[in-house]
Design a protein around this motif. Sequence first.
Motif, PDB file in Angstrom:
ATOM      1  N   ALA A 229       2.563 151.120  97.423  1.00 56.82           N
ATOM      2  CA  ALA A 229       1.202 150.565  97.278  1.00 56.82           C
ATOM      3  C   ALA A 229       0.883 150.452  95.789  1.00 56.82           C
ATOM      4  N   ALA A 230      -0.139 149.666  95.495  1.00 52.76           N
ATOM      5  CA  ALA A 230      -0.608 149.535  94.107  1.00 52.76           C
ATOM      6  C   ALA A 230      -2.116 149.375  94.161  1.00 52.76           C
ATOM      7  N   LEU A 231      -2.753 149.355  93.005  1.00 51.55           N
ATOM      8  CA  LEU A 231      -4.191 149.117  92.959  1.00 51.55           C
ATOM      9  C   LEU A 231      -4.425 147.603  93.050  1.00 51.55           C
ATOM     10  N   PRO A 232      -5.536 147.188  93.643  1.00 51.12           N
ATOM     11  CA  PRO A 232      -5.833 145.755  93.678  1.00 51.12           C
ATOM     12  C   PRO A 232      -6.031 145.219  92.254  1.00 51.12           C
ATOM     13  N   ALA A 461       6.200 159.202  91.751  1.00 43.83           N
ATOM     14  CA  ALA A 461       7.587 159.384  92.220  1.00 43.83           C
ATOM     15  C   ALA A 461       8.386 158.089  92.081  1.00 43.83           C
ATOM     16  N   ARG A 462       7.749 156.952  92.376  1.00 48.16           N
ATOM     17  CA  ARG A 462       8.470 155.671  92.250  1.00 48.16           C
ATOM     18  C   ARG A 462       8.763 155.369  90.785  1.00 48.16           C
ATOM     19  N   PRO A 484       7.208 152.422  83.370  1.00 49.13           N
ATOM     20  CA  PRO A 484       7.392 151.993  84.768  1.00 49.13           C
ATOM     21  C   PRO A 484       6.116 152.180  85.589  1.00 49.13           C
ATOM     22  N   LEU A 485       5.381 153.248  85.285  1.00 52.81           N
ATOM     23  CA  LEU A 485       4.137 153.541  86.017  1.00 52.81           C
ATOM     24  C   LEU A 485       3.180 152.361  85.900  1.00 52.81           C
ATOM     25  N   ASN A 490       0.508 147.810  88.672  1.00 57.89           N
ATOM     26  CA  ASN A 490       0.092 146.397  88.738  1.00 57.89           C
ATOM     27  C   ASN A 490       0.910 145.624  89.760  1.00 57.89           C
ATOM     28  N   GLY A 491       1.601 146.390  90.636  1.00 60.74           N
ATOM     29  CA  GLY A 491       2.313 145.723  91.727  1.00 60.74           C
ATOM     30  C   GLY A 491       3.639 145.124  91.337  1.00 60.74           C
TER      31      GLY A 491
END
Length: 494
Positions: A229-232, A461-462, A484-485, A490-491
Motif C-alpha cells: 500500500a502507499a499514501l494517496p 519492511a519493503r 527507497p522509503l 509515492n507508490g
Amino acid sequence: MTASAHRQELYTVEQVRALDRHAIDDLGIPGYELMERAAAAALVCLREHWPHARRMAVYCGVGNNGGDGFLLAALAREAGLQAAVVALGDSRGDDAERAREAYERGGGEVLSWEGQDELPDAEVQVDALYGTGLQRALAPEVAQLVRQIRASGRPVLALDVPSGINADTGEAPGEAIRADVTISFIAAKRGLYTGQAPGYTGQLQLDGLGLPAALWQGREADAVLMQPAALPPRPRQSHKGDNGHVLAIGGEHGTAGAIRLCGEAALRAGAGLVSVATRAEHLPALNSARPELMAHAVDGPQALEPLLPRATVLAVGPGLGQGAWGHALWLTALDAGIPLVLDADGLNLLAQEPRKFHGLAVLTPHPGEAARLLGRDTASISADRFAAVRELARRYDAVVVLKGAGSLVADPTGHVALCPWGNPGMASGGMGDLLTGIVAALLAQGCSLWEAACLGVGLHARAGDLAARRGGERGLIASDLLEPLRGLLNGRES
Ligand SMILES: NC(=O)C1=CN([C@@H]2O[C@H](COP(=O)(O)OP(=O)(O)OC[C@H]3O[C@@H](n4cnc5c(N)ncnc54)[C@H](O)[C@@H]3O)[C@@H](O)[C@H]2O)[C@H](O)CC1
Ligand SMILES: [K+]
C-alpha cells in the motif's frame, strides 16, 4: 497454483481444521479426495521448481501429512518418475492408511529407516513427516533424520508445513526441516509467516485445492496478511501545514543518532514539519546535517512544554535514556494528550510505570521490550507472538507493533495484521528509530493509529527489502532505507 481470494487471510490450525471439516461435511468433498488434490498440487509444484528431477525421496509420517506424501509418490511413479518412500512407522487414520495402500498397490516400496541408515539417493527430497498435526518437538530419531536430510544438500519440498514448525505460532520447538519450497494447502496457516517459520519455509506457495470460494466466505480467520500500500497522491494545493507536525523527543547525552534518524524518517515519510527536542549538545550536528529538522535544546519539561501546542504527533523514546531527564520529558509528553508513537526507552519507562493510552498511542516494541511490558521472558513472547501482541494491545489500550520476523500489528479489539516483508539485514541499530519516525509521520498526515501502524510497518519492511536487493543484507544500515522509503510512499516499487 490456485490464486485464491482468501490468501490474504491467515488462519489458526483449529480454523483450518474447521475449513477442512466444512469442505468434507458441507461441500461433500471426502477427506481422501482433498489428500489426492494435495498430492496432485504438490507434484505440479515439484515439477515447476525442479523440472529435470527424475528421482525423489519422500519422507512420510504416520498421519495425513504422510498420506499426502504417499499419494504424491504414487502419482510420481505413474508419471514415470522414480520415487522412494521412507516411512516413520505404520500409518494411522483411514485416509493415511488408504493412501499408503494405494502407493503399495501401484508397486511402490516403503523403506524403513533406522538411526544411521543411508538415505535414498534423490534429486529432490519431499518432507511429508508432519503438517498441522505437530504437537511438540520432534523425537530425537526424527530430528536425526531431519539433520541427515539437510546434510544431503539436496533440495527439499515441504508439504503443508515444514516438519518441526508449529503452524500456529511459527516456533520451531526443536529441529525442523529447512525447505527450499513449502506448498501449503487450503488456507494460509498464520504461523508460517512469523517468528522462526520464515527461516524454514523457503518459498511459500499456497494452493486452495480447487475448493469453491464459498468455503471461506463468512469463515472466521485469525489475522490478515498486509498487502502493498502507499499514501494517496498529495492534493495539488497542499502546503506543509496540511501534513502535520511531528515532535520527536529523545537523545540523551551522547545519543543523538537515534533521534536524528527518527526525525529524518518522519521527513522522508511526508510529515509537513518535524521538530526534535533533545539535549543542547546535539543541536550543532543536527542543524548542520539536516537543517530541515527544527532542533530545540530541551533540558527539562519547562523547555518542552512550549513546543507541545504546535505538535500534532509526538515520537517519544529514541535515545531517550531512563534517567531523570528522559523520565521527566516522558511524563510531560504522555500527559499532553497528543497522539504519540512510543518506542525504545519510552517503552522501558512504560514497563516501570504502566498506563492505558485509550486509543492515543502506537507502541513499537521488539520482543525484549514486549517481554518487559508484559513482565515475562522473551522466550515466552517468541513462543506465541500472536497472543503476546494481542495482550499488549489490550493491556495498554493501544495499537501495538511487535517487531521481528513477520512483524505483527494488533489493536485493542484483537485485530491482527501480519507483515510478510523484511529481512535479517534489518536487525541492525537504527531500524527501529526509522519505524518510529515513519509511523509518526503517517499519523501526522491523517492516518488512523491502525492505518499508520500497518502502512508504516509495511513501508519500512519493503524499503528494507528494496535496499537489501540493491546492496545485500549484510552492512544494511538504517539510512539506506530513506530513499527507497520515499519511492514506496509515492507508490513506486523501484
Ligand atoms: N482434510 C484434511 O484434514 C487434510 C489434511 N491434509 C494433510 O493432513 C495434515 C494434518 O494431518 P494430521 O494427521 O492431523 O497430523 P500430521 O500428519 O501433521 O501428524 C501426524 C501425527 O503425528 C503425531 N505427532 C505430532 N507431533 C509429533 C511429534 N513431535 N512426535 C511424534 N508424533 C507426533 C500426532 O498424533 C499427529 O496426528 C496436514 O498438514 C495436511 O498435510 C491434506 O493435505 C489436505 C486435507
Ligand atoms: K511436512
